[in-house]
Every structure is written in structure tokens, then in C-alpha cells.
Design a protein around this motif. Structure first.
Motif, PDB file in Angstrom:
ATOM      1  N   PRO A   1     -50.555 -98.530  -9.917  1.00 36.08           N
ATOM      2  CA  PRO A   1     -50.617 -99.959  -9.584  1.00 36.08           C
ATOM      3  C   PRO A   1     -51.430-100.160  -8.307  1.00 36.08           C
ATOM      4  CG  PRO A   1     -48.493 -99.024  -8.957  1.00 36.08           C
ATOM      5  CD  PRO A   1     -49.227 -97.943  -9.666  1.00 36.08           C
ATOM      6  N   LEU A   2     -51.816-101.415  -8.095  1.00 36.48           N
ATOM      7  CA  LEU A   2     -52.644-101.732  -6.928  1.00 36.48           C
ATOM      8  C   LEU A   2     -51.838-101.663  -5.640  1.00 36.48           C
ATOM      9  CD1 LEU A   2     -54.594-104.965  -7.840  1.00 36.48           C
ATOM     10  CD2 LEU A   2     -55.585-102.817  -7.055  1.00 36.48           C
ATOM     11  N   VAL A   3     -52.411-101.053  -4.607  1.00 37.01           N
ATOM     12  CA  VAL A   3     -51.748-101.130  -3.292  1.00 37.01           C
ATOM     13  C   VAL A   3     -52.240-102.414  -2.642  1.00 37.01           C
ATOM     14  CG1 VAL A   3     -51.415-100.031  -1.054  1.00 37.01           C
ATOM     15  CG2 VAL A   3     -51.615 -98.633  -3.104  1.00 37.01           C
ATOM     16  N   THR A   4     -51.362-103.387  -2.525  1.00 36.81           N
ATOM     17  CA  THR A   4     -51.785-104.705  -2.038  1.00 36.81           C
ATOM     18  C   THR A   4     -51.525-104.906  -0.548  1.00 36.81           C
ATOM     19  OG1 THR A   4     -49.708-105.411  -3.028  1.00 36.81           O
ATOM     20  CG2 THR A   4     -51.732-106.104  -4.135  1.00 36.81           C
ATOM     21  N   VAL A   5     -50.549-104.189   0.003  1.00 32.68           N
ATOM     22  CA  VAL A   5     -50.234-104.333   1.430  1.00 32.68           C
ATOM     23  C   VAL A   5     -49.990-102.948   1.998  1.00 32.68           C
ATOM     24  CG1 VAL A   5     -48.550-105.214   3.112  1.00 32.68           C
ATOM     25  CG2 VAL A   5     -49.129-106.606   1.125  1.00 32.68           C
ATOM     26  N   ARG A   6     -50.514-102.702   3.192  1.00 33.34           N
ATOM     27  CA  ARG A   6     -50.189-101.489   3.962  1.00 33.34           C
ATOM     28  C   ARG A   6     -50.026-101.948   5.378  1.00 33.34           C
ATOM     29  NH1 ARG A   6     -51.145 -96.421   1.781  1.00 33.34           N
ATOM     30  NH2 ARG A   6     -52.696 -96.550   0.134  1.00 33.34           N
ATOM     31  N   ARG A   7     -48.879-101.716   6.007  1.00 24.79           N
ATOM     32  CA  ARG A   7     -48.661-102.237   7.354  1.00 24.79           C
ATOM     33  C   ARG A   7     -47.462-101.573   8.007  1.00 24.79           C
ATOM     34  NH1 ARG A   7     -47.769-107.800   8.132  1.00 24.79           N
ATOM     35  NH2 ARG A   7     -47.121-106.912  10.100  1.00 24.79           N
ATOM     36  N   VAL A   8     -47.214-101.916   9.255  1.00 22.45           N
ATOM     37  CA  VAL A   8     -45.950-101.493   9.859  1.00 22.45           C
ATOM     38  C   VAL A   8     -45.055-102.714   9.998  1.00 22.45           C
ATOM     39  CG1 VAL A   8     -47.033 -99.622  11.165  1.00 22.45           C
ATOM     40  CG2 VAL A   8     -46.586-101.781  12.280  1.00 22.45           C
ATOM     41  N   VAL A   9     -43.762-102.474  10.079  1.00 24.57           N
ATOM     42  CA  VAL A   9     -42.807-103.578  10.233  1.00 24.57           C
ATOM     43  C   VAL A   9     -42.856-104.035  11.697  1.00 24.57           C
ATOM     44  CG1 VAL A   9     -40.373-104.231  10.104  1.00 24.57           C
ATOM     45  CG2 VAL A   9     -41.326-102.576   8.464  1.00 24.57           C
ATOM     46  N   PRO A  10     -43.263-105.287  11.950  1.00 26.26           N
ATOM     47  CA  PRO A  10     -43.327-105.737  13.342  1.00 26.26           C
ATOM     48  C   PRO A  10     -41.937-106.050  13.898  1.00 26.26           C
ATOM     49  CG  PRO A  10     -44.154-107.460  11.880  1.00 26.26           C
ATOM     50  CD  PRO A  10     -43.758-106.307  11.007  1.00 26.26           C
ATOM     51  N   VAL A  11     -41.845-106.039  15.215  1.00 19.02           N
ATOM     52  CA  VAL A  11     -40.542-106.181  15.865  1.00 19.02           C
ATOM     53  C   VAL A  11     -39.919-107.553  15.598  1.00 19.02           C
ATOM     54  CG1 VAL A  11     -41.453-106.955  18.109  1.00 19.02           C
ATOM     55  CG2 VAL A  11     -39.375-105.607  18.036  1.00 19.02           C
ATOM     56  N   ASP A  12     -40.739-108.572  15.404  1.00 19.21           N
ATOM     57  CA  ASP A  12     -40.179-109.915  15.189  1.00 19.21           C
ATOM     58  C   ASP A  12     -39.737-110.113  13.741  1.00 19.21           C
ATOM     59  OD1 ASP A  12     -43.040-109.748  14.834  1.00 19.21           O
ATOM     60  OD2 ASP A  12     -43.036-111.886  14.410  1.00 19.21           O
TER      61      ASP A  12
ATOM     62  N   ILE B   1     -45.027 -99.114   5.953  1.00 19.13           N
ATOM     63  CA  ILE B   1     -44.619 -99.469   4.588  1.00 19.13           C
ATOM     64  C   ILE B   1     -45.859 -99.861   3.779  1.00 19.13           C
ATOM     65  CG2 ILE B   1     -42.256-100.230   5.100  1.00 19.13           C
ATOM     66  CD1 ILE B   1     -43.316-103.096   5.266  1.00 19.13           C
ATOM     67  N   TYR B   2     -45.700 -99.889   2.460  1.00 22.61           N
ATOM     68  CA  TYR B   2     -46.778-100.416   1.616  1.00 22.61           C
ATOM     69  C   TYR B   2     -46.166-101.084   0.399  1.00 22.61           C
ATOM     70  CZ  TYR B   2     -46.243 -96.146  -1.229  1.00 22.61           C
ATOM     71  OH  TYR B   2     -45.741 -95.137  -2.013  1.00 22.61           O
ATOM     72  N   VAL B   3     -46.961-101.922  -0.250  1.00 21.55           N
ATOM     73  CA  VAL B   3     -46.492-102.608  -1.463  1.00 21.55           C
ATOM     74  C   VAL B   3     -47.470-102.297  -2.594  1.00 21.55           C
ATOM     75  CG1 VAL B   3     -46.012-104.854  -2.536  1.00 21.55           C
ATOM     76  CG2 VAL B   3     -45.503-104.510  -0.118  1.00 21.55           C
ATOM     77  N   THR B   4     -46.925-101.925  -3.761  1.00 28.03           N
ATOM     78  CA  THR B   4     -47.777-101.794  -4.946  1.00 28.03           C
ATOM     79  C   THR B   4     -47.482-102.984  -5.862  1.00 28.03           C
ATOM     80  OG1 THR B   4     -46.109-100.503  -6.119  1.00 28.03           O
ATOM     81  CG2 THR B   4     -47.775 -99.277  -4.887  1.00 28.03           C
ATOM     82  N   THR B   5     -48.513-103.430  -6.568  1.00 25.35           N
ATOM     83  CA  THR B   5     -48.375-104.628  -7.398  1.00 25.35           C
ATOM     84  C   THR B   5     -48.936-104.368  -8.790  1.00 25.35           C
ATOM     85  OG1 THR B   5     -48.556-106.014  -5.442  1.00 25.35           O
ATOM     86  CG2 THR B   5     -49.001-107.085  -7.549  1.00 25.35           C
ATOM     87  N   ARG B   6     -48.164-104.750  -9.798  1.00 32.56           N
ATOM     88  CA  ARG B   6     -48.649-104.646 -11.185  1.00 32.56           C
ATOM     89  C   ARG B   6     -48.612-106.033 -11.811  1.00 32.56           C
ATOM     90  NH1 ARG B   6     -44.852 -99.506 -12.666  1.00 32.56           N
ATOM     91  NH2 ARG B   6     -44.975 -98.690 -10.580  1.00 32.56           N
ATOM     92  N   VAL B   7     -49.623-106.317 -12.616  1.00 32.83           N
ATOM     93  CA  VAL B   7     -49.610-107.577 -13.361  1.00 32.83           C
ATOM     94  C   VAL B   7     -48.882-107.283 -14.665  1.00 32.83           C
ATOM     95  CG1 VAL B   7     -51.016-109.353 -14.466  1.00 32.83           C
ATOM     96  CG2 VAL B   7     -51.788-108.280 -12.336  1.00 32.83           C
TER      97      VAL B   7
ATOM     98  N   ARG C   1     -47.276-113.074 -14.009  1.00 34.44           N
ATOM     99  CA  ARG C   1     -46.038-112.437 -13.546  1.00 34.44           C
ATOM    100  C   ARG C   1     -46.394-111.103 -12.880  1.00 34.44           C
ATOM    101  NH1 ARG C   1     -42.268-111.901 -18.062  1.00 34.44           N
ATOM    102  NH2 ARG C   1     -43.294-109.907 -18.350  1.00 34.44           N
ATOM    103  N   LEU C   2     -45.791-110.900 -11.715  1.00 38.22           N
ATOM    104  CA  LEU C   2     -46.108-109.697 -10.943  1.00 38.22           C
ATOM    105  C   LEU C   2     -44.856-108.881 -10.697  1.00 38.22           C
ATOM    106  CD1 LEU C   2     -48.376-111.385  -8.203  1.00 38.22           C
ATOM    107  CD2 LEU C   2     -49.101-110.320 -10.355  1.00 38.22           C
ATOM    108  N   TRP C   3     -45.053-107.584 -10.649  1.00 31.21           N
ATOM    109  CA  TRP C   3     -43.971-106.663 -10.287  1.00 31.21           C
ATOM    110  C   TRP C   3     -44.418-105.936  -9.015  1.00 31.21           C
ATOM    111  CZ3 TRP C   3     -39.090-105.213 -10.936  1.00 31.21           C
ATOM    112  CH2 TRP C   3     -38.691-103.912 -10.581  1.00 31.21           C
ATOM    113  N   HIS C   4     -43.692-106.206  -7.912  1.00 33.36           N
ATOM    114  CA  HIS C   4     -44.046-105.562  -6.640  1.00 33.36           C
ATOM    115  C   HIS C   4     -42.995-104.499  -6.303  1.00 33.36           C
ATOM    116  CE1 HIS C   4     -46.730-108.941  -5.659  1.00 33.36           C
ATOM    117  NE2 HIS C   4     -45.731-109.782  -5.793  1.00 33.36           N
ATOM    118  N   GLU C   5     -43.457-103.404  -5.740  1.00 29.49           N
ATOM    119  CA  GLU C   5     -42.523-102.416  -5.170  1.00 29.49           C
ATOM    120  C   GLU C   5     -42.905-102.191  -3.719  1.00 29.49           C
ATOM    121  OE1 GLU C   5     -42.402 -98.821  -7.466  1.00 29.49           O
ATOM    122  OE2 GLU C   5     -41.453 -99.829  -9.172  1.00 29.49           O
ATOM    123  N   MET C   6     -41.922-102.349  -2.847  1.00 33.03           N
ATOM    124  CA  MET C   6     -42.184-102.094  -1.433  1.00 33.03           C
ATOM    125  C   MET C   6     -41.682-100.687  -1.121  1.00 33.03           C
ATOM    126  SD  MET C   6     -40.180-104.020   1.590  1.00 33.03           S
ATOM    127  CE  MET C   6     -39.774-103.174   3.101  1.00 33.03           C
ATOM    128  N   CYS C   7     -42.534 -99.848  -0.537  1.00 27.84           N
ATOM    129  CA  CYS C   7     -42.183 -98.440  -0.338  1.00 27.84           C
ATOM    130  C   CYS C   7     -42.360 -98.019   1.119  1.00 27.84           C
ATOM    131  CB  CYS C   7     -43.089 -97.546  -1.180  1.00 27.84           C
ATOM    132  SG  CYS C   7     -43.067 -97.963  -2.919  1.00 27.84           S
TER     133      CYS C   7
END
Ligand SMILES: NC(=O)C1=CN([C@@H]2O[C@H](COP(=O)(O)OP(=O)(O)OC[C@H]3O[C@@H](n4cnc5c(N)ncnc54)[C@H](O)[C@@H]3O)[C@@H](O)[C@H]2O)C=CC1
Ligand SMILES: C[N+](C)(C)CC(=O)CC(=O)[O-]
Length: 471
Positions: free
Chosen positions: A331-342, A402-408, A417-423
């Protein structure tokens, strides 16, 4: 090819530069004779590595290595950028600059962190004065974007241009100070405020804590986002700056300031101020205080970023620079980031509301990927979310990658309709899942309608591709 930064002097400021360069993907070599330098830089890097990525929604460049080396020559040979950050003494700076220029490439930028010396003073007796420029940063260098860039009349235009380009690329704001002057621009203000504060303590008018409260509950907040002149323009009401000057101009002649007088640093005054400061903050160690400061700065900068204002606008633009197009992995990696303090709450973990934000960001990336980008939305078409179901499977905390994968899972007509997994990046553990149902809409009628043909085609192709790949 990886760029090399040489940091000469790895104290408070050199350590901050080293961290910023390394976090922006540069190889960093540090020379500092202090036997404790490696430990100190490691601690600064620990703090910086936790918070700087929190400012970005985009993935950070691959971290560069910081290496402590045994000599100036070893540090600067082949370097692209040299940052002199030794103590604020002209004799030491002259000695170090001579040593640097004996070994560094002629085309490298040789920048000094000096808080107050003019570049022409640093260039005095130098082998290649044209290579030298002041790049005066603000502590913590890894979070605050300002670097006052001060050339002298003999600094080469190429050095200035290259310095601007590099500072911008590492997320800083190079403020070109066109005429050299002692203490540049910003430190003139800091000195004036510092002098007033010293008088207020010496004269027994206010304690160190009361002065800090006067700043942090009041004008400090204004300065952080509007500076001085814009703030005073607003303070002039409807009639603006002219009215403000007419009303408050005369005060400048009244005894509202002691600016020209400096209190003598007697043992008594130093004891008074140091004692009050210990009482105010002595219960916290330096690294704890730095972390407190950094967390607050991240929250303020992220707030400004959300508004696209002041230093936040700079980070927003830099974020866009760092963000590349999505790959075509399934699946597509749509987000890659760190969890911010806020994003964390009183339970010390990422708050449930932020999962919605994260999955919404993932959908937005997917929309851009299929051509429903900003221009498409501005032209009056978009997707609205009709339903979201989130399952929270595992905790995550501030600073975690963390990162999120997304499938249509469905892409027909106006329905998406999307299926996201946050890892978690460290072990690929799934932290949360999300099913999101979106409808294509016209922003004019605010009602659902089919996407434009090129978007529909891209959505259908992606849905087929994901189904085929068994994703
Ligand atoms: N501390 C601050 O708030 C700011 C300081 N600056 C400027 O940055 C420069 C450095 O200041 P800080 O980092 O605060 O000082 P610092 O005292 O924390 O660090 C200076 C470092 O230079 C090292 N050093 C001494 N002689 C050296 C040599 N010959 N070669 C290599 N390293 C040597 C020392 O061991 C020390 O680690 C100064 O010019 C200062 O004006 C600029 C902005 C803010
Ligand atoms: C106190 N100081 C003059 C060294 C401060 C600076 O130069 C900039 C800063 O970070 O405040």
C-alpha cells in the motif's frame, strides 16, 4: 553527495549548529578541545533530535553523522560550510580563523557565530577575507530559524549568495544585515532589554522571576508573532502608527529608560541576580530546562505554522520543500512523521483526536496523488469525508517515528473508501487502523458529484492496482 559541515567550538551554540546540520542530512565534523565535548554534543543532539522533527509534517532527511575530530585541519578539510563557534574573544577567533583558512577549501563558506563582532574585525589579517561572513544564530540553533547574515564590504557576493542558499536549505531564515554594526540587529535589542532588567533587579524594583513574568505574560507573546513595529501599529488603533507615535513619542523624553547607563557587575550584583535565579529555577537541571524551553517553542512554532504566520510560515515552506511526491508502493505510504509534543494529552500518549488529524492528512496526500490537489480544490472540486471509523490498537508517544499506509478499497464514481494503517517505524507494529469513506463534491453546490475524468481515472486505476496486489 553528502555535504560536510565543520563546527569549530562545540559548546552551547556549536552543539546546536551541529545538531541542525546533522538533522538536515549533513555530515558533521566537530573540533573542540574540551574533553567533555562529545558528551555535551551527544546530549544536545538527543534534545534536538527529539524536537526538530516535530516541527515538520514531512519526513526528515536521513540523519547525518556527527564525528568529534582531533584537530581543526581534520574538521575543515573538504568542508562545504565551516561554523566558527569559539568563545567571544577576538584574539581566539583570529587564531582559529587563521588555522581554518590554512586547510579549508577556498570555495567553502567560513561563517562565524559571533554575537557582536563585525565581520571586518574578524577578517583583519585573514588570508582570504572574502570567504568570511557572520552567521549569528539564536539559542537553541536547532529550533530557532533566525541567522543574521552579516557580510563586510570585502566579503564576496558569492559567499553571501551561497550562505543564503545553505541556510535556507537547512530551514533557517538568513536575515541579510546590509551594513555591519557592533552586535548586528537583534542583539542590540537583547542588550537594551538585558541592561534595563539588570537595573530593575539592582534597584530592588523587581526580582528575576517578576521580570520574566512581565515578558512571558505580555509583550514576549506579541513579539513572537508580530515583532515591534507591526505590534505598535496595531496599538495605534484605527489611526495606526502615526497616532501611536504622536501619543507615545513624548514618553521617550521622560525618564522611562536607563538605557545609556550600565550597572557595574560587582560581586554583590552578581550574587543578587544569581541567587534570585537559583531560587526561581535552581530546582531544574540544565537539560530539563532545555527540554521545557524546547517543548514550549515547538508548541508556539507549530501554532504559528498552523496560521502560516511569522516563523511558522518559514517552517511551512520548508516542510513543502522536504516533502517529495508519494512513491508507487502498495500500500501507499502517505504519511511519515514524528509525533509532536502538542499531540499528547494528560495520559502522556497521543490524544485520540490527533488520530483523526493524522488519517485526514493521509487522505489529503492520497487526494494529491490522484490529482485532487490544491489547484483542483481551488477550481471548485473536492472530496468530503462522510464517515470515519478508527480503532486504537497501541499507544504512541511524543517523539516516536510513525507512518501511515493507505489502500483504496473502493473507487467508483463519486465514492472513495480508504483503509489506513498507522504504524510505528521502529518495528512496523500497527498502532491504529481507520476506514474512511469519502464523497466527491462540487464546492459550488456543496453536493456530491462525480470527479473530473482525470481524477476518476486515477482513483479507479489505484483501486484496481491495490485489489490486484492483494493489498
Ligand atoms: N550562548 C549564546 O546564547 C549565543 C552565543 N553566540 C556566540 O557563539 C559563540 C560561542 O558561544 P557559546 O557556544 O555560547 O560558548 P561556549 O562557551 O558554550 O562554547 C565555546 C566552545 O569553544 C571551545 N573552544 C575554546 N577554544 C577553542 C578553540 N581554539 N578551538 C575550538 N574550540 C574551542 C570551548 O571548549 C567551548 O566548548 C560566541 O561567539 C558567542 O558570542 C551566538 C548566539 C547565542
Ligand atoms: C547573550 N547573547 C548576546 C550571547 C545572545 C545572542 O547572541 C543571541 C541569543 O541566542 O539570544
Amino acid at each position: 553527495m553528502t555535504k560536510v559541515a565543520a563546527i569549530i567550538g562545540g559548546g552551547v551554540i556549536g552543539g546546536g549548529w551541529a545538531a541542525r546540520f546533522a538533522l538536515m542530512g549533513w555530515e558533521v565534523r566537530v573540533f573542540d578541545p574540551d574533553p567533555e565535548a562529545e558528551r555535551k554534543i551527544g546530549e544536545v543532539m538527543g534534545n534536538a533530535g527529539r524536537v526538530l522533527p516535530m516541527l515538520y509534517e514531512a519526513p526528515m532527511p536521513k540523519r547525518g553523522q556527527i564525528t568529534l575530530v582531533g584537530s581543526v585541519v581534520e574538521a575543515v578539510t573538504g568542508a562545504d560550510w565551516i561554523q566558527e563557534s569559539v568563545p567571544e574573544r577576538l584574539d581566539i577567533k583570529h587564531r582559529v580563523i587563521a588555522e581554518i583558512q590554512g586547510a579549508c577549501p577556498e570555495g567553502a563558506v567560513l561563517a562565524s557565530s559571533t554575537s557582536g563582532f563585525k565581520p571586518s574585525e574578524l577578517q583583519d589579517g585573514a588570508a582570504r577575507p572574502g570567504q568570511i561572513v557572520v552567521a549569528h544564530p539564536f539559542n537553541p540553533v536547532y529550533l530557532l530559524p533566525l541567522a543574521e547574515l552579516v557580510p563586510s564590504a570585502v566579503t564576496s557576493p558569492e559567499t553571501v549568495a551561497r550562505a543564503k542558499e545553505i541556510l535556507t536549505a537547512i530551514g533557517m531564515y538568513p536575515l541579510h544585515v546590509r551594513a555591519e554594526i557592533d552586535a548586528h540587529i537583534a542583539d542590540r535589542f537583547l542588550e537594551a532589554v538585558w541592561r534595563e532588567a539588570l537595573w530593575l533587579v539592582k534597584d530592588g524594583i523587581a526580582t528575576t522571576e517578576e521580570i520574566d513574568n512581565a515578558i512571558r505574560y505580555g509583550f514576549g507573546l506579541r513579539w513572537a508573532q508580530m515583532g515591534l513595529f507591526e505590534t505598535y501599529r496595531v496599538a495605534g488603533g484605527e489611526a495606526g502608527m502615526r497616532h501611536f507615535m504622536a501619543q507615545f513619542g513624548p514618553c521617550l523624553q521622560w525618564p522611562w529608560t536607563k538605557l545609556t547607563d550600565v550597572p557595574e557587575f560587582t560581586d554583590e550584583l552578581v550574587d543578587l541576580i544569581a541567587g534570585q535565579s537559583d531560587k526561581q529555577s535552581g530546582h531544574m537541571g540544565i537539560r530539563d530546562l532545555e527540554r521545557l524551553r524546547d517543548n514550549n517553542l515547538v508548541a508556539i512554532l507549530r501554532g504559528l505554522k498552523q496560521q502560516g504566520a511569522a516563523a511558522g510560515k518559514l517552517i511551512l515552506d520548508h516542510d513543502a520543500m522536504l516533502r517529495g511526491p508519494l512513491g508507487d508502493d502498495v500500500p501507499l505510504v502517505t504519511v511519515r512523521r514524528v509525533v509532536p509534543v502538542d499531540w499528547t494529552d494528560m495520559n502522556g500518549h497521543m490524544n485520540e483526536g490527533r488520530y483523526g488529524q493524522l488519517f485526514s492528512d493521509a487522505s489529503e496526500e492520497l487526494m494529491t496523488h490522484v490529482g485532487a490537489d490544491r489547484a483542483y480544490v481551488e477550481a471548485g472540486n473536492s472530496y468530503f469525508t462522510a464517515e470515519t471509523t478508527v480503532k486504537y490498537l497501541n499507544e504512541t508517544h511524543a517523539g516516536e517515528d510513525i507512518y501511515v499506509t493507505t489502500r483504496v478499497t473502493r473507487g467508483e464514481g463519486k465514492k472513495l473508501r480508504l483503509w489506513h494503517e498507522m504504524c510505528r517505524a521502529s518495528d512496523d507494529a500497527v498502532l491504529a487502523t481507520c476506514v474512511q469513506f469519502l464523497l466527491h463534491v462540487s464546492l459550488e453546490t456543496r453536493r456530491s458529484c462525480p470527479p473530473l475524468p482525470q481524477v476518476l481515472e486515477a482513483v479507479e486505476a489505484l483501486a484496481a492496482h491495490h485489489a490486484e496486489a492483494g493489498a
